[in-house]
Write a protein that holds these residues in place. Structure first.
Motif, short mmCIF file in Angstrom:
data_model
loop_
_atom_site.label_atom_id
_atom_site.label_comp_id
_atom_site.label_asym_id
_atom_site.label_seq_id
_atom_site.Cartn_x
_atom_site.Cartn_y
_atom_site.Cartn_z
N GLN A 77 -29.21 -34.74 39.07
CA GLN A 77 -28.20 -35.18 38.10
C GLN A 77 -27.56 -36.51 38.49
OE1 GLN A 77 -28.38 -32.09 39.45
NE2 GLN A 77 -28.58 -30.69 37.76
N GLN A 78 -27.61 -36.89 39.76
CA GLN A 78 -27.05 -38.16 40.21
C GLN A 78 -28.09 -39.29 40.17
OE1 GLN A 78 -26.48 -35.18 42.13
NE2 GLN A 78 -24.69 -35.00 40.81
N GLY A 79 -29.33 -38.97 39.79
CA GLY A 79 -30.38 -39.97 39.73
C GLY A 79 -31.16 -40.13 41.02
N THR A 80 -30.90 -39.26 42.00
CA THR A 80 -31.61 -39.32 43.28
C THR A 80 -33.00 -38.72 43.11
OG1 THR A 80 -29.51 -39.08 44.43
CG2 THR A 80 -31.51 -38.66 45.71
N GLU A 81 -34.01 -39.46 43.56
CA GLU A 81 -35.39 -38.99 43.47
C GLU A 81 -35.83 -38.35 44.77
OE1 GLU A 81 -38.16 -41.89 42.02
OE2 GLU A 81 -36.95 -42.36 40.27
N PRO A 112 -31.65 -31.49 34.15
CA PRO A 112 -30.61 -31.82 33.17
C PRO A 112 -29.23 -31.74 33.80
CG PRO A 112 -31.48 -29.63 32.77
CD PRO A 112 -32.31 -30.23 33.86
N GLU A 113 -28.30 -32.50 33.21
CA GLU A 113 -26.92 -32.44 33.69
C GLU A 113 -26.35 -31.07 33.38
OE1 GLU A 113 -24.34 -35.66 32.79
OE2 GLU A 113 -25.97 -37.12 32.91
N GLU A 114 -25.55 -30.57 34.30
CA GLU A 114 -24.94 -29.26 34.10
C GLU A 114 -23.73 -29.39 33.18
OE1 GLU A 114 -24.25 -27.30 37.81
OE2 GLU A 114 -26.29 -27.66 38.48
N PRO A 115 -23.47 -28.36 32.38
CA PRO A 115 -22.31 -28.43 31.48
C PRO A 115 -21.01 -28.42 32.26
CG PRO A 115 -23.25 -26.23 31.45
CD PRO A 115 -24.18 -27.08 32.28
N GLU A 116 -20.04 -29.15 31.75
CA GLU A 116 -18.71 -29.13 32.36
C GLU A 116 -17.96 -27.94 31.80
OE1 GLU A 116 -16.56 -32.80 32.42
OE2 GLU A 116 -18.44 -33.95 32.53
N LEU A 117 -17.44 -27.12 32.68
CA LEU A 117 -16.72 -25.93 32.23
C LEU A 117 -15.23 -26.12 32.34
CD1 LEU A 117 -18.98 -23.26 33.91
CD2 LEU A 117 -19.03 -24.04 31.56
#
Length: 137
Positions: free
Chosen positions: A40-44, A132-137
């Protein structure tokens, strides 16, 4: 004493490294390829994946932060990944059952797949899978 002959696999790995192309990984059971997971941070993170196993199995074996709540039985959507367009098209359409599970996934895109349903083949060498980005709760 004469040195034992090198195996073909060993010679190919050495030759590939010498010419600067990405080395394919091999297991005792057979060939494997390199896959890239993007968090999610773009780290490969590049990981080995055994041909014949699933992309999910490669992710879990390499400690990729993916839930896989059902253990790869296609009973949830927690192994949802986003593919690059070319890779998505090369894999063909997901099954109706997979599409039903994807409908439950957070952050669904047009190139979303469940990685438990993607078998590793030599053609997947270098393919990328974005979490995918995780939903913000």
């Amino acid at each position: 004493q004469p040195r034992p002959a090198m195996s073909v696999r060993h010679v190919s790995r050495v030759a590939v490294r010498l010419v600067g192309r990405p080395a394919r990984h091999f297991s005792s059971d057979g060939a494997s390829v390199s896959l890239t997971f993007i968090d999610q941070q773009g780290t490969e993170k590049v990981v080995p994946a055994v041909v014949g196993k699933t992309v999910l199995e490669a992710a879990l074996a390499s400690k990729i932060d993916i839930e896989a709540a059902c253990g790869g039985e296609m009973a949830c959507s927690t192994c949802h990944v986003i593919l690059e367009s070319e890779n998505y098209e090369a894999l063909g359409e997901p099954s109706e059952e997979e599409q039903d599970m994807l409908d439950l996934a957070w952050g669904l895109t047009e190139t979303s797949r469940l990685c438990c349903q993607i078998k590793v083949t030599p053609e997947l060498e270098g393919s990328k899978y974005t979490l995918p980005e995780e939903p913000e709760l």
